[in-house]
Design an enzyme around this catalytic site. Structure first.
Site, PDB file in Angstrom:
ATOM      1  CE  LYS A   1      -0.400  -0.185   5.037  1.00 47.34           C
ATOM      2  NZ  LYS A   1      -1.257  -0.650   6.144  1.00 47.34           N
TER       3      LYS A   1
ATOM      4  NE  ARG B   1      -6.979   0.639  11.127  1.00 49.17           N
ATOM      5  CZ  ARG B   1      -5.731   0.465  10.692  1.00 49.17           C
ATOM      6  NH1 ARG B   1      -4.817   1.389  10.910  1.00 49.17           N
ATOM      7  NH2 ARG B   1      -5.382  -0.625  10.052  1.00 49.17           N
TER       8      ARG B   1
ATOM      9  CE1 TYR C   1      13.477  31.345   6.534  1.00 54.08           C
ATOM     10  CE2 TYR C   1      13.671  28.997   6.111  1.00 54.08           C
ATOM     11  CZ  TYR C   1      13.499  30.298   5.649  1.00 54.08           C
ATOM     12  OH  TYR C   1      13.357  30.527   4.316  1.00 54.08           O
TER      13      TYR C   1
ATOM     14  CG  MET D   1      10.240  24.104   0.813  1.00 59.21           C
ATOM     15  SD  MET D   1       9.367  25.263  -0.243  1.00 59.21           S
ATOM     16  CE  MET D   1       8.068  25.837   0.815  1.00 59.21           C
TER      17      MET D   1
HETATM   18  C1  LIG Z   1      -0.520  -1.758   6.715  1.00 63.38           C
HETATM   19  C2  LIG Z   1      -1.156  -3.015   7.073  1.00 63.38           C
HETATM   20  C3  LIG Z   1      -0.373  -4.167   7.290  1.00 63.38           C
HETATM   21  C4  LIG Z   1       1.126  -4.143   7.307  1.00 63.38           C
HETATM   22  O1  LIG Z   1       1.544  -3.503   8.482  1.00 63.38           O
HETATM   23  P1  LIG Z   1       3.098  -3.489   8.886  1.00 63.38           P
HETATM   24  O2  LIG Z   1       3.105  -2.961  10.261  1.00 63.38           O
HETATM   25  O3  LIG Z   1       3.751  -2.541   7.933  1.00 63.38           O
HETATM   26  O4  LIG Z   1       3.578  -4.853   8.747  1.00 63.38           O
HETATM   27  C5  LIG Z   1      -1.033  -5.350   7.529  1.00 63.38           C
HETATM   28  N1  LIG Z   1      -2.386  -5.400   7.587  1.00 63.38           N
HETATM   29  C6  LIG Z   1      -3.161  -4.313   7.400  1.00 63.38           C
HETATM   30  C7  LIG Z   1      -4.634  -4.426   7.490  1.00 63.38           C
HETATM   31  C8  LIG Z   1      -2.578  -3.077   7.152  1.00 63.38           C
HETATM   32  O5  LIG Z   1      -3.350  -2.012   6.971  1.00 63.38           O
END
Ligand SMILES: *Cc1c(COP(=O)(O)O)cnc(C)c1O
Length: 356
Positions: free
Chosen positions: A35, A130, A253, A301
């Site tokens: 992802k 969640r 800055y 930046m």
């Molecule tokens: C992102 C995600 C993972 C992987 O998580 P890691 O901590 O990067 O291994 C696995 N399952 C779900 C549902 C996720 O959203």
């Protein structure tokens, strides 16, 4: 010539990390989690090195379709499921496995016209609150889904909120065991942390993400130091300016840093618009020509400043590692009050990538 900042994806490290994970979970199939464009590394840059995976897990349709267009024929899992009932047309066309976490999705599956059944992951909320059905809903949800002609193979899925803690999966596992009592269901529970540290949760499929890319799910690289996992991403730039400071002079800055005595500092072509964390304080580790040193002053930046006291040979054009093999991304993240995950994902589009 271009600005000297460059990100590198080490495909060999990626391939090796997958092999290490395979050894950690020898009896499980592996969903490699790609992802967020493979945690910022780029799906197309990672695809080859991950091609021995059993499936790819991700969130958005564009990435799923990209994998299909690359020729991937094995499973693709949508971790957040489908977002609208009409999206099932896409899932059908590209043969995507989907998580099912909400009541409306069951209805959508019941009403869709598909060319063949879709494989689904029934997501149970085991405490994170969640996504997912409550454990006590499992039997009813399972029974209703199993009766649908549009539903093929079904797998029980959950996601751990505290997988990196020694006792972090006990309660969710107990909840699921109770909910699934008497049912012999394929299971997919383990993220990176559970893949490494809770082998009893491996079951049929594991879902590692961050460890593929060589960072620690705990945020401490020391926790994975004995695994052989290697960082996949490196972020490099160069010194483009040098200042000789007098005692007491400010830097950057707001003069967030003042030289305690005469000091040489280097200016690096990398700033928050490249994805370097703006909250990295003075003292964040960085390497100049292979010598570890620290940032000084506020990240701007397009530039950061670094202390050249330990690197008297440093000059304009000296190589700077922001993170990679010598500077742990977990350390840069920890200094900035974030996690390696965020830094990887945040490398900006203006940073060119190369493959190693
Ligand atoms: C992102 C995600 C993972 C992987 O998580 P890691 O901590 O990067 O291994 C696995 N399952 C779900 C549902 C996720 O959203």
């Amino acid at each position: 010539m271009s600005r000297p900042i460059i990100a590198t994806v080490n495909q060999q490290a990626l391939e090796q990390n997958l092999a290490i994970i395979r050894k950690k979970a020898p009896d499980a199939n592996i969903w490699t989690v790609v992802k967020a464009n493979a945690y910022g590394h780029g799906i197309s840059r990672c695809y080859q090195a991950l091609s021995s995976a059993d499936g790819f897990a991700l969130l958005n349709y564009e990435e799923a379709i990209l994998l299909r267009e690359q020729g991937w024929q094995k499973p693709v899992l949508l971790l957040e499921g489908f977002f609208k009932a009409e999206d099932l047309v896409l899932l059908d066309r590209y043969r995507l496995t989907t998580s099912v976490h909400s009541e409306w999705q069951i209805e959508a599956l019941a009403n869709a016209r598909l060319s063949a059944p879709l494989n689904i992951y029934v997501k149970i909320n085991s405490g994170m609150n969640r996504l997912g059905f409550r454990p006590e809903q499992l039997k009813d949800v399972w029974r209703r889904l199993a009766a649908l002609p549009n539903v093929g193979e079904m797998t029980l899925m959950t996601h751990f909120a505290r997988g990196e803690e020694p006792d972090g999966v006990t309660e969710p596992v107990a909840l699921l065991d109770a909910a699934a009592e008497g049912m012999a269901l394929p299971r997919c529970f383990a993220n990176s942390a559970a893949t490494l540290w809770h082998p009893h949760t491996h079951h049929q499929w594991v879902r590692p993400g961050i460890i593929l890319y060589g960072a620690s799910p705990s945020g401490h690289w020391q926790d994975i130091a004995d695994t052989g996992l290697q960082p996949v991403m490196q972020l490099h730039s160069e010194i483009i300016g040098i200042q000789q400071l007098q005692q007491g002079e400010g830097v950057g800055y707001g003069y967030r840093y003042h030289a305690g005595s005469a000091q040489r500092i280097g200016v690096v072509a990398c700033g928050y618009a490249d994805g370097y964390p703006r909250h990295a304080p003075t003292g964040t580790p960085v390497a100049v020509d292979g010598i570890l040193t620290r940032t000084v002053g506020r990240v701007s930046m397009d530039m950061i400043m670094v202390d050249l006291t330990p690197c008297p040979e440093a000059h304009i054009g000296s190589k700077v590692e922001l993170w990679g093999e010598q500077v742990h991304i977990d350390d840069v993240a920890a200094a900035s009050d974030t996690v390696g995950y965020e830094l990887m994902c945040a490398v900006a589009p203006r940073v060119p990538f190369r493959i190693l």
